[in-house]
Design an enzyme around this catalytic site. Structure first.
Site, PDB file in Angstrom:
ATOM      1  N   CYS A  38      -6.634   1.091   2.438  1.00  0.00           N
ATOM      2  CA  CYS A  38      -7.594   2.210   2.422  1.00  0.00           C
ATOM      3  C   CYS A  38      -7.375   3.145   1.241  1.00  0.00           C
ATOM      4  CB  CYS A  38      -7.490   2.997   3.715  1.00  0.00           C
ATOM      5  SG  CYS A  38      -8.007   2.079   5.146  1.00  0.00           S
ATOM      6  N   GLU A  44       0.857  -1.189   0.000  1.00  0.00           N
ATOM      7  CA  GLU A  44       0.000   0.000   0.000  1.00  0.00           C
ATOM      8  C   GLU A  44       0.887   1.229   0.000  1.00  0.00           C
ATOM      9  OE1 GLU A  44      -2.875   0.572   3.178  1.00  0.00           O
ATOM     10  OE2 GLU A  44      -3.825   2.144   2.000  1.00  0.00           O
ATOM     11  N   ASN A  92     -12.150  -2.712  -0.272  1.00  0.00           N
ATOM     12  CA  ASN A  92     -11.207  -2.973   0.819  1.00  0.00           C
ATOM     13  C   ASN A  92     -11.869  -2.564   2.120  1.00  0.00           C
ATOM     14  OD1 ASN A  92      -8.444  -3.243   2.153  1.00  0.00           O
ATOM     15  ND2 ASN A  92      -8.980  -1.120   2.642  1.00  0.00           N
ATOM     16  N   GLU A  93     -11.952  -3.454   3.049  1.00  0.00           N
ATOM     17  CA  GLU A  93     -12.511  -3.140   4.374  1.00  0.00           C
ATOM     18  C   GLU A  93     -13.854  -2.419   4.280  1.00  0.00           C
ATOM     19  OE1 GLU A  93      -9.817  -1.263   7.124  1.00  0.00           O
ATOM     20  OE2 GLU A  93      -8.723  -3.132   7.427  1.00  0.00           O
TER      21      GLU A  93
HETATM   22  O1  AHR Z   1      -2.467  -1.307   6.442  1.00  0.00           O
HETATM   23  C1  AHR Z   1      -2.930  -0.067   6.832  1.00  0.00           C
HETATM   24  C2  AHR Z   1      -4.434   0.038   6.739  1.00  0.00           C
HETATM   25  O2  AHR Z   1      -5.034  -0.856   7.602  1.00  0.00           O
HETATM   26  C3  AHR Z   1      -5.015  -0.335   5.414  1.00  0.00           C
HETATM   27  O3  AHR Z   1      -4.991   0.712   4.547  1.00  0.00           O
HETATM   28  C4  AHR Z   1      -6.411  -0.696   5.748  1.00  0.00           C
HETATM   29  O4  AHR Z   1      -6.942  -1.617   4.837  1.00  0.00           O
HETATM   30  C5  AHR Z   1      -6.325  -1.187   7.155  1.00  0.00           C
HETATM   31  O5  AHR Z   1      -7.230  -0.565   7.953  1.00  0.00           O
END
Ligand code: AHR
Length: 656
Positions: free
Chosen positions: A243, A45, A374-375
């Protein structure tokens, strides 16, 4: 007499039970699950200066003047101040891709009359005798003169210099480049551009790249960081997050189409981690997209990992804006997903396949899977996911989709999604857990009772988080890594359920992080793997392809006397691999009996990570302070005597 017999019997049973307690049994010839080649992977990320300022080797910050403050990172140097000598200009015809450039007015400039200085990302890391390529997009209607380029250290001593005379004077944009060497190594160099001449010149995409990038690719990636990834031999690479996929709001979501094609036409946006944590505010954090989806696919190919892109599902981060697109307006989002498959795999006759070929990769990237969201959580997510799933599976029935189970591995949101996704027969359910070391130790049995059929688990983001008295890189200590090693025995034992797993986040710049712990830390010149990195590496390089049972009595080995174990065989190399964690401060001795082994090699290799200091970390100064040490061992008959040091992780590998 009776008393003596009773005593002897008791002594016998006590001895028997102590012995039984110290006897682990591996049933070498009874595989219970297949291990997916994707089992151990990596999660990338753009957080903690992972892309710009990290793996993307560009040294110039804000090269296209698109930061919110257009001259952030730059300093205009003028001997005698002239109003308007350097101006930021908007370019309406490139509003969507590269809206701004710089206009410089020279008035018989020479020496240090007028210049620009770029500070880099916390300075520029430059190395002695390495060649650096300076490039620029320029436009002039008559020859203005030349640009004198130099790298300087903090004392303004010149480390290397050259000059570039823009050749064309036709009022069109042109790119020109020049290379020069640095005569010294410096972690905090700066770039100066001194103007010499007269007239007006427009400048954009002012760039400086080292030549020693990964595979020596011009405009490429930092070789030391890619090497650390390649050494993990990862089964997959998930990108670009996290995120960052969701964005603070939908405008800030990650849109892959804006990250491909010519670098000057990739529309820079703010990085969501710029503002996410007020205590780690990073005002100069943006996404230039020099590392875009083509480069991610290329990276995956280079390191032998399956690419796993995660796309926005029509919802922004629900912790931030929770903005979402109405289902009636979701088509462009779904089309992005379909087009991405075409970009990765389509023939060069297709629109997106053609672009891939033009970017230098006519062969398909062989993309097999993708994440949607994602999430994200709640019925809104399920509603959108169903639309994506139908569209993708209708066109590509064999394509695998990763679905989100939200932010937490338990609770109402998780239960709801887990239920819904299993009803939908989701291919892969993405579980995330950032939890304490104690949680990791006590959850080694998490997957023992998960259904063996139906949806598989992707442990897509996890890391053991020590309490907040540990800050930054200190969080990547042995206590955290050892608890991950213990937990991972449970992932491995349950390879029938868990198809993929990745530690998160991957990268962090020591001077530019927002989130810790992270797997790999670096400054502008050096990098190191944390103890967690080496734990990951021991799993991924000792993956095997079949799980075999390792038991204590009839139970799995998951915390009895603080011992955790898993066993696999590699049918290709014909080896047995046993991983054992001793999470206590006491030495333990275990007899590992190998049942069903026709024969055994006389010696095997034993790889151990151990420290009595649970705060032990690695560092730039001592990058391998806590790292695997290899020795050999000899079994006695069909038994391995495992002498497990306090707080240790051992991997036994022996030929069958
Ligand atoms: O890894 C950091 C963050 O943790 C990521 O962006 C998210 O998916 C999770 O909350």
């Amino acid at each position: 007499m009776i008393r003596k017999t009773t005593f002897l019997l008791l002594a016998f049973f006590a001895l028997f039970s102590v012995t039984a307690q110290n006897r682990l049994t591996v049933q070498v010839n009874k595989p219970i699950a297949h291990i997916q080649p994707t089992m151990w992977g990596i999660f990338f990320e753009d957080i903690n200066l992972a892309a710009d300022g990290g793996i993307y080797a560009e040294l110039v910050k804000n090269r296209s003047f698109e930061f919110t403050k257009p001259l952030m990172g730059w300093k205009v140097q003028q001997k005698n101040f002239v109003e308007g000598a350097v101006q930021v200009v908007n370019r309406p015809e490139k509003e969507d891709t590269n809206p701004r450039y710089l206009q410089v007015l020279l008035q018989k400039a020479s020496g240090h009359d007028l210049g620009l200085t770029n500070e880099g990302f916390r300075g520029m890391g430059v190395k002695k005798d390495i060649t650096y390529t300076f490039s620029v997009l320029y436009r002039q209607s008559s020859p203005t003169g030349k640009l004198n380029i130099e790298l300087v250290n903090a004392q303004n001593e010149v480390l290397g210099s050259t000059s570039l005379t823009p050749e064309m004077a036709d009022n069109q944009w042109h790119k020109q480049a020049v290379s020069f060497k640095s005569n010294a190594t410096d972690p905090k160099a700066k770039l100066n551009i001194w103007f010499e001449g007269d007239g007006k010149i427009d400048l954009d995409m002012i760039s400086l790249f080292p030549s020693d990038t990964w595979k020596n690719r011009p405009g490429g990636l930092r070789a030391d960081l890619v090497q650390l990834l390649a050494d993990l031999k990862p089964g997959f690479i998930r990108f670009p997050g996290g995120c960052i996929v969701e964005g603070f709001d939908l405008a800030q979501r990650y849109q892959w189409k804006k990250t491909v094609g010519a670098v000057e036409d990739r529309h820079l946006i703010i990085n969501r981690w710029n503002t996410e944590f007020s205590y780690r505010s990073t005002p100069d954090y943006f996404q230039s997209y020099g590392l875009g989806f083509f480069e991610y696919f290329q990276l995956a190919e280079d390191i032998g990992a399956e690419p796993l892109p995660i796309l926005n599902c029509g919802m922004a981060c629900q912790f931030n804006s929770a903005e979402l697109v109405l289902t009636g307006q979701i088509d462009p989002y779904v089309q992005d997903a379909l087009d991405l498959i075409e970009f990765a795999n389509g023939s060069t006759d297709t629109k997106w396949g053609k672009l891939r070929a033009e970017m230098g990769h006519p062969a398909p990237f062989n993309l097999k899977m993708m994440g949607v969201g994602n999430e994200n959580w709640g019925p809104q997510y399920v509603e959108r996911l169903k639309i994506f799933t139908k569209a993708i599976k209708d066109k590509y029935p064999d394509f695998k989709l990763v679905n989100s189970s939200g932010t937490d591995p338990s609770g109402d949101r998780f239960d709801y999604l887990n239920g819904e996704l299993r009803k939908m027969n989701a291919d892969l359910i993405d579980e995330h857990y950032y939890r304490s070391p104690e949680w990791f130790l006590s959850n080694a049995r998490r997957y023992d009772n998960y259904p063996r059929t139906g949806s598989k688990v992707f442990a897509g983001e996890y890391a053991s988080h020590c309490d907040n008295s540990f800050v930054g890189a200190a969080r990547n200590n042995w206590k955290a890594a050892l608890s991950e090693a213990a937990f991972m025995t449970g992932l491995e034992r349950n390879a029938a359920v868990v198809s993929m797993a990745s530690y998160a986040p991957l990268f962090a710049h020591l001077e530019g992080w927002q989130w810790a712990p992270d797997l790999i830390w670096y400054d502008n010149l050096h990098s190191y793997g944390t103890p967690s990195y080496y734990v990951q590496k021991l799993y991924s390089t000792n993956k095997g392809n079949k799980v075999v049972p390792i038991t204590l009595g009839k139970d799995v080995v998951a915390g009895q006397d603080s011992i955790y174990a898993s066993a696999v065989i590699d049918t290709k190399t014909k080896e047995l691999i046993v991983k054992i964690v001793n999470a206590s401060g006491n030495k333990a001795v275990k007899d590992i009996q190998l049942e069903g082994a026709a024969k055994l090699a006389k010696t095997g290799t034993l790889t151990v990570m151990q420290s009595g200091d649970m705060k032990q970390v690695n560092s730039i100064e001592n990058p391998a302070a806590l790292s695997p040490k290899v020795q050999s061992f000899s079994p006695k008959g069909k038994t391995i005597k495992a002498e497990l040091a306090p707080y240790s992780f051992a991997v036994y590998r022996i030929g069958l």
